[in-house]
Every structure is written in C-alpha cells, then in structure tokens.
Design a protein around this motif. Sequence first.
Motif, PDB file in Angstrom:
ATOM      1  N   ALA A  31     120.139  67.913  -3.367  1.00 20.07           N
ATOM      2  CA  ALA A  31     121.454  68.706  -3.482  1.00 20.07           C
ATOM      3  C   ALA A  31     121.493  69.645  -4.673  1.00 20.07           C
ATOM      4  N   PHE A  32     121.099  69.260  -5.721  1.00 17.48           N
ATOM      5  CA  PHE A  32     121.114  69.905  -6.944  1.00 17.48           C
ATOM      6  C   PHE A  32     119.763  71.108  -6.853  1.00 17.48           C
ATOM      7  N   ASP A  33     119.147  70.880  -5.979  1.00 16.90           N
ATOM      8  CA  ASP A  33     117.887  72.017  -6.128  1.00 16.90           C
ATOM      9  C   ASP A  33     118.462  73.252  -5.161  1.00 16.90           C
ATOM     10  N   LEU A  34     119.678  72.986  -4.509  1.00 17.07           N
ATOM     11  CA  LEU A  34     120.393  74.023  -3.847  1.00 17.07           C
ATOM     12  C   LEU A  34     121.573  74.428  -4.515  1.00 17.07           C
ATOM     13  N   PHE A  35     122.466  73.422  -4.807  1.00 17.89           N
ATOM     14  CA  PHE A  35     123.835  73.707  -5.555  1.00 17.89           C
ATOM     15  C   PHE A  35     123.634  74.021  -6.973  1.00 17.89           C
ATOM     16  N   LYS A  36     124.461  75.081  -7.542  1.00 18.44           N
ATOM     17  CA  LYS A  36     124.079  75.341  -8.820  1.00 18.44           C
ATOM     18  C   LYS A  36     125.391  75.310  -9.395  1.00 18.44           C
ATOM     19  N   PRO A  37     125.770  74.128 -10.068  1.00 20.97           N
ATOM     20  CA  PRO A  37     127.078  74.069 -11.129  1.00 20.97           C
ATOM     21  C   PRO A  37     127.247  74.792 -11.970  1.00 20.97           C
ATOM     22  N   PHE A  38     128.325  75.049 -12.659  1.00 15.26           N
ATOM     23  CA  PHE A  38     128.272  75.594 -13.877  1.00 15.26           C
ATOM     24  C   PHE A  38     129.702  75.174 -14.683  1.00 15.26           C
ATOM     25  N   LYS A  39     129.484  75.216 -15.965  1.00 13.90           N
ATOM     26  CA  LYS A  39     130.684  74.665 -16.783  1.00 13.90           C
ATOM     27  C   LYS A  39     131.950  75.286 -16.427  1.00 13.90           C
ATOM     28  N   GLY A  40     132.984  74.637 -16.269  1.00 17.27           N
ATOM     29  CA  GLY A  40     134.235  75.043 -15.694  1.00 17.27           C
ATOM     30  C   GLY A  40     134.682  75.087 -14.368  1.00 17.27           C
ATOM     31  N   MET A  41     133.632  75.123 -13.487  1.00 20.71           N
ATOM     32  CA  MET A  41     133.610  75.411 -12.073  1.00 20.71           C
ATOM     33  C   MET A  41     134.583  74.209 -11.519  1.00 20.71           C
ATOM     34  N   LYS A  42     135.310  74.805 -10.614  1.00 21.33           N
ATOM     35  CA  LYS A  42     136.441  73.963 -10.042  1.00 21.33           C
ATOM     36  C   LYS A  42     135.812  73.488  -8.480  1.00 21.33           C
ATOM     37  N   VAL A  43     135.539  72.176  -8.584  1.00 24.07           N
ATOM     38  CA  VAL A  43     134.683  71.816  -7.235  1.00 24.07           C
ATOM     39  C   VAL A  43     135.659  70.736  -6.589  1.00 24.07           C
ATOM     40  N   LEU A  44     135.561  70.735  -5.304  1.00 22.38           N
ATOM     41  CA  LEU A  44     136.266  69.872  -4.306  1.00 22.38           C
ATOM     42  C   LEU A  44     135.161  68.798  -3.894  1.00 22.38           C
ATOM     43  N   ASP A  45     135.296  67.673  -4.383  1.00 24.50           N
ATOM     44  CA  ASP A  45     134.284  66.637  -3.704  1.00 24.50           C
ATOM     45  C   ASP A  45     134.744  66.107  -2.380  1.00 24.50           C
ATOM     46  N   ILE A  46     134.448  66.209  -1.294  1.00 24.76           N
ATOM     47  CA  ILE A  46     134.904  65.931  -0.033  1.00 24.76           C
ATOM     48  C   ILE A  46     134.157  64.434   0.459  1.00 24.76           C
ATOM     49  N   GLY A  47     134.746  63.416   0.750  1.00 21.95           N
ATOM     50  CA  GLY A  47     134.203  61.999   1.179  1.00 21.95           C
ATOM     51  C   GLY A  47     133.639  61.598  -0.218  1.00 21.95           C
ATOM     52  N   CYS A  48     134.295  61.600  -1.257  1.00 27.61           N
ATOM     53  CA  CYS A  48     133.859  61.168  -2.720  1.00 27.61           C
ATOM     54  C   CYS A  48     133.382  59.738  -2.653  1.00 27.61           C
ATOM     55  N   GLY A  49     133.976  58.776  -1.853  1.00 28.04           N
ATOM     56  CA  GLY A  49     133.675  57.427  -1.796  1.00 28.04           C
ATOM     57  C   GLY A  49     134.072  56.847  -3.161  1.00 28.04           C
ATOM     58  N   THR A  50     133.171  56.158  -3.731  1.00 27.40           N
ATOM     59  CA  THR A  50     133.329  55.597  -4.874  1.00 27.40           C
ATOM     60  C   THR A  50     133.214  56.638  -6.116  1.00 27.40           C
ATOM     61  N   GLY A  51     133.128  57.651  -5.931  1.00 29.81           N
ATOM     62  CA  GLY A  51     133.082  58.782  -7.025  1.00 29.81           C
ATOM     63  C   GLY A  51     131.749  59.145  -7.728  1.00 29.81           C
ATOM     64  N   ASN A  52     130.652  58.846  -7.023  1.00 34.74           N
ATOM     65  CA  ASN A  52     129.470  58.969  -7.590  1.00 34.74           C
ATOM     66  C   ASN A  52     129.251  60.313  -8.172  1.00 34.74           C
ATOM     67  N   PHE A  53     129.120  61.253  -7.122  1.00 37.08           N
ATOM     68  CA  PHE A  53     129.161  62.561  -7.362  1.00 37.08           C
ATOM     69  C   PHE A  53     130.279  63.526  -8.124  1.00 37.08           C
TER      70      PHE A  53
END
Length: 223
Positions: A31-53
């Motif tokens: 996932a993180f080879d593709l997805f590049k987060p940055f500080k302050g990025m506003k992210v919606l985690d869909i199907g977050c389950g128990t919150g691991n990601f």
Amino acid sequence: MAVFDLEANNYDKWYDTKMGNFVDKVETKCAFDLFKPFKGMKVLDIGCGTGNFSIRLKELGCEVIGVDISDEMLNVARKKAKEKNLDIDFLNMDIYNLEFDNESFDAVFSMAAFEFIKDTKKAIDEVFRVVKPNGQILVGTINKDSSWGKLYLSEDFQKNSVFKHAEFKTIEDFIGIQSDNLVETKECLFIPPCTEKNNISMEKEEELSKIKEGGFICALWKK
C-alpha cells in the motif's frame, strides 16, 4: 454489517500469529509503495475496522477520519487510538453515501474492505466525489485470482466465516473504473495460505513473486 460486530473483539488476534504478522507486513508495504502520505494530509480511511491503518496514518502525521459500518469494530478502534493518545474520529458510515461535502479530503485510503463492497464502481465514484483535485485514492483487497482468493471461496469459508458475504475482485475489475485516473496497480502476498511457518519469509515471498499470482492487490488513482 452486524456480522462484523461479532468479529470485532477477536479480529486483531490473527495479526499475532506468524502468518498474520507477515501478511500485515507485506500488505502494508504494498500500500505505501503506492500511497504517499504527507504531514497534515487529511485522509478518509474507509472500512477502517479496528483502526489499524487509521492509526498508522495518524502516526505518519496525517489528519484521519475512519469510517466503518460495524459499531463494535469502531469501538475497538476508538479504544486503541485512545490508548496511543491519538486524536482520530471514527464514524459509522456507508461508502455509498459518505456524509461529507465534495472535495473534503486530500486522500482516501481503504484496505481489506472492498471484499465486502458489491458495487465497486458506485463506491469508487462516491470516493472520487469527496476527494480534492489531485488527491490520492488507494484501495487494497484480496485477489480473487489467487490461492488466498480460492481459500476464502472454499466451501468451509463460505459456510463458516464472514467471507460468505464477500464479493472478491481482480485487478481487471479495478482497471476499468475511473481508468483515466488510474495511476498504478500492484500485487503482493505471493506466499500461499498453506505455507508452513518455517517457510514464511520475505525471501520466499520474493521467490514466489516470479511465478505466482499475488494474494492481495492494491490500486492507486489520482483525481
């Protein structure tokens, strides 16, 4: 989905096993080879389950909202975030009807949730609505065309597990959706589920990547 309420308190235990820990490691890397987060990025985690990601994204400096349709899963996620003193909002919400304004998020992230989403195009179109221009959308899910997909489609799993509610996808299922915005797809988890403990390793994963279908697939779009 009430069936996930019954799974919530035991959901994370699998990650304590050698196979579960390995699966989590390779899927996260994919996932993180593709997805590049940055500080302050506003992210919606869909199907977050128990919150691991959600927790991982928050620890990487993102502002995170996690949504799921299981109240019990969300309760576990809230507890875990509180224990780590992380400020994450967890909300009960359906992917087909996200209760956010257009272009509310810098990115959407979804891991191991699209297995249980029937109308993939409708879901991704709704995701695109809430993402800002140039925003990233990352979806990771079990690959139907793999040994892991075959396991979850087996008679035992279809009778006795939550996977009887699943509708598994292939890379081809994603390629045809928002194709002009699709940036890249990637596979991982080449080790089959029947692998003995002493053979579970990154070396074996690399070896099998040359001859096997990946058990997990990730797709990245950019709006």
